[in-house]
Design a protein around this motif. Sequence first.
Motif, PDB file in Angstrom:
ATOM      1  N   UNK A   4       0.834  -1.186   0.000  1.00 45.29           N
ATOM      2  CA  UNK A   4       0.000   0.000   0.000  1.00 45.29           C
ATOM      3  C   UNK A   4       0.878   1.248   0.000  1.00 45.29           C
ATOM      4  N   UNK A   5       0.523   2.208  -0.822  1.00 46.79           N
ATOM      5  CA  UNK A   5       1.263   3.456  -0.912  1.00 46.79           C
ATOM      6  C   UNK A   5       0.287   4.617  -0.860  1.00 46.79           C
ATOM      7  N   UNK A   6       0.399   5.427   0.184  1.00 49.30           N
ATOM      8  CA  UNK A   6      -0.450   6.602   0.325  1.00 49.30           C
ATOM      9  C   UNK A   6       0.168   7.794  -0.394  1.00 49.30           C
ATOM     10  N   UNK A  91      -4.754  17.152  11.914  1.00 48.78           N
ATOM     11  CA  UNK A  91      -3.346  17.042  11.577  1.00 48.78           C
ATOM     12  C   UNK A  91      -2.788  15.719  12.090  1.00 48.78           C
ATOM     13  N   UNK A  92      -2.225  14.951  11.192  1.00 42.32           N
ATOM     14  CA  UNK A  92      -1.705  13.637  11.551  1.00 42.32           C
ATOM     15  C   UNK A  92      -1.067  13.010  10.329  1.00 42.32           C
ATOM     16  N   UNK A  93      -0.362  11.931  10.567  1.00 45.18           N
ATOM     17  CA  UNK A  93       0.043  11.055   9.482  1.00 45.18           C
ATOM     18  C   UNK A  93      -1.108  10.096   9.242  1.00 45.18           C
ATOM     19  N   UNK A  94      -1.565  10.030   8.020  1.00 46.27           N
ATOM     20  CA  UNK A  94      -2.679   9.172   7.661  1.00 46.27           C
ATOM     21  C   UNK A  94      -2.163   7.907   7.006  1.00 46.27           C
ATOM     22  N   UNK A  95      -2.609   6.789   7.535  1.00 47.50           N
ATOM     23  CA  UNK A  95      -2.167   5.487   7.064  1.00 47.50           C
ATOM     24  C   UNK A  95      -3.309   4.729   6.404  1.00 47.50           C
ATOM     25  N   UNK A  96      -2.992   4.119   5.318  1.00 51.60           N
ATOM     26  CA  UNK A  96      -3.901   3.215   4.643  1.00 51.60           C
ATOM     27  C   UNK A  96      -3.657   1.800   5.154  1.00 51.60           C
ATOM     28  N   UNK A  97      -4.718   1.028   5.291  1.00 49.74           N
ATOM     29  CA  UNK A  97      -4.591  -0.331   5.786  1.00 49.74           C
ATOM     30  C   UNK A  97      -5.535  -1.255   5.036  1.00 49.74           C
ATOM     31  N   UNK A  98      -5.173  -2.520   4.986  1.00 50.74           N
ATOM     32  CA  UNK A  98      -5.979  -3.528   4.315  1.00 50.74           C
ATOM     33  C   UNK A  98      -6.098  -4.763   5.189  1.00 50.74           C
ATOM     34  N   UNK A 112      -2.191  -5.196   6.886  1.00 51.38           N
ATOM     35  CA  UNK A 112      -1.270  -4.580   5.946  1.00 51.38           C
ATOM     36  C   UNK A 112      -1.389  -3.075   6.020  1.00 51.38           C
ATOM     37  N   UNK A 113      -0.234  -2.425   6.025  1.00 47.84           N
ATOM     38  CA  UNK A 113      -0.192  -0.985   6.254  1.00 47.84           C
ATOM     39  C   UNK A 113       0.727  -0.292   5.265  1.00 47.84           C
ATOM     40  N   UNK A 114       0.356   0.917   4.903  1.00 46.05           N
ATOM     41  CA  UNK A 114       1.221   1.745   4.094  1.00 46.05           C
ATOM     42  C   UNK A 114       2.170   2.548   4.957  1.00 46.05           C
ATOM     43  N   UNK A 115       2.962   3.379   4.303  1.00 39.99           N
ATOM     44  CA  UNK A 115       3.964   4.182   4.997  1.00 39.99           C
ATOM     45  C   UNK A 115       3.398   5.462   5.597  1.00 39.99           C
ATOM     46  N   UNK A 116       2.251   5.879   5.137  1.00 43.39           N
ATOM     47  CA  UNK A 116       1.617   7.071   5.664  1.00 43.39           C
ATOM     48  C   UNK A 116       1.871   8.297   4.812  1.00 43.39           C
ATOM     49  N   UNK A 117       0.961   9.246   4.913  1.00 44.51           N
ATOM     50  CA  UNK A 117       1.110  10.532   4.248  1.00 44.51           C
ATOM     51  C   UNK A 117       0.710  11.622   5.236  1.00 44.51           C
ATOM     52  N   UNK A 118       1.501  12.670   5.290  1.00 42.98           N
ATOM     53  CA  UNK A 118       1.308  13.728   6.271  1.00 42.98           C
ATOM     54  C   UNK A 118       0.239  14.707   5.820  1.00 42.98           C
ATOM     55  N   UNK A 119      -0.723  14.921   6.686  1.00 40.98           N
ATOM     56  CA  UNK A 119      -1.743  15.941   6.477  1.00 40.98           C
ATOM     57  C   UNK A 119      -1.610  16.951   7.601  1.00 40.98           C
ATOM     58  N   UNK A 120      -1.392  18.194   7.240  1.00 39.71           N
ATOM     59  CA  UNK A 120      -1.251  19.259   8.218  1.00 39.71           C
ATOM     60  C   UNK A 120      -2.297  20.323   7.947  1.00 39.71           C
ATOM     61  N   UNK A 121      -3.080  20.623   8.963  1.00 40.78           N
ATOM     62  CA  UNK A 121      -4.137  21.617   8.853  1.00 40.78           C
ATOM     63  C   UNK A 121      -3.751  22.808   9.716  1.00 40.78           C
ATOM     64  N   UNK A 122      -3.573  23.939   9.097  1.00 40.85           N
ATOM     65  CA  UNK A 122      -3.177  25.143   9.807  1.00 40.85           C
ATOM     66  C   UNK A 122      -4.391  25.976  10.174  1.00 40.85           C
ATOM     67  N   UNK A 123      -4.277  26.683  11.278  1.00 37.89           N
ATOM     68  CA  UNK A 123      -5.346  27.557  11.725  1.00 37.89           C
ATOM     69  C   UNK A 123      -5.080  29.000  11.371  1.00 37.89           C
TER      70      UNK A 123
END
Length: 123
Positions: A4-6, A91-98, A112-123
């Motif tokens: 899995x690749x996010x 805001x977090x690292x989001x992981x895909x899983x199967x 099964x898990x991916x490496x994650x993708x960073x989501x950052x939400x600014x205020x």
Amino acid sequence: QVQLVESGGRLVQAGGSLRISCAASGRTFSSYAMGWFRQAPGKEREFVAAINWNGGTTNYADSVKGRFTISRDNAKNTVYLQMNSLKPGDTAVYYCAAGVNTVPIGTVRFDYWGQGTQVTVSS
């Protein structure tokens, strides 16, 4: 194993929207339940959303219900998470899983898990 690749994570403003993707390898993607999890710094990994093998059943954490939508395109071996009305707390690292699809969807064990993708939400 399923690979899995996010992708798609980035910096967004509060109130904005973002769609992140998870590309899966193999021809058996459609047989798996898929999920999204996230982990913020200093916190435990938490469940975000899940979808069963054919997309007919979804499940969401209360914190994202009504704002996030999980979907899948089995022809593309891809699962998506559409995130609307984003908050700084997202805001977090989001992981895909199967995991092997089970009924009910809450019983799925995500192996099964991916490496994650960073989501950052600014205020």
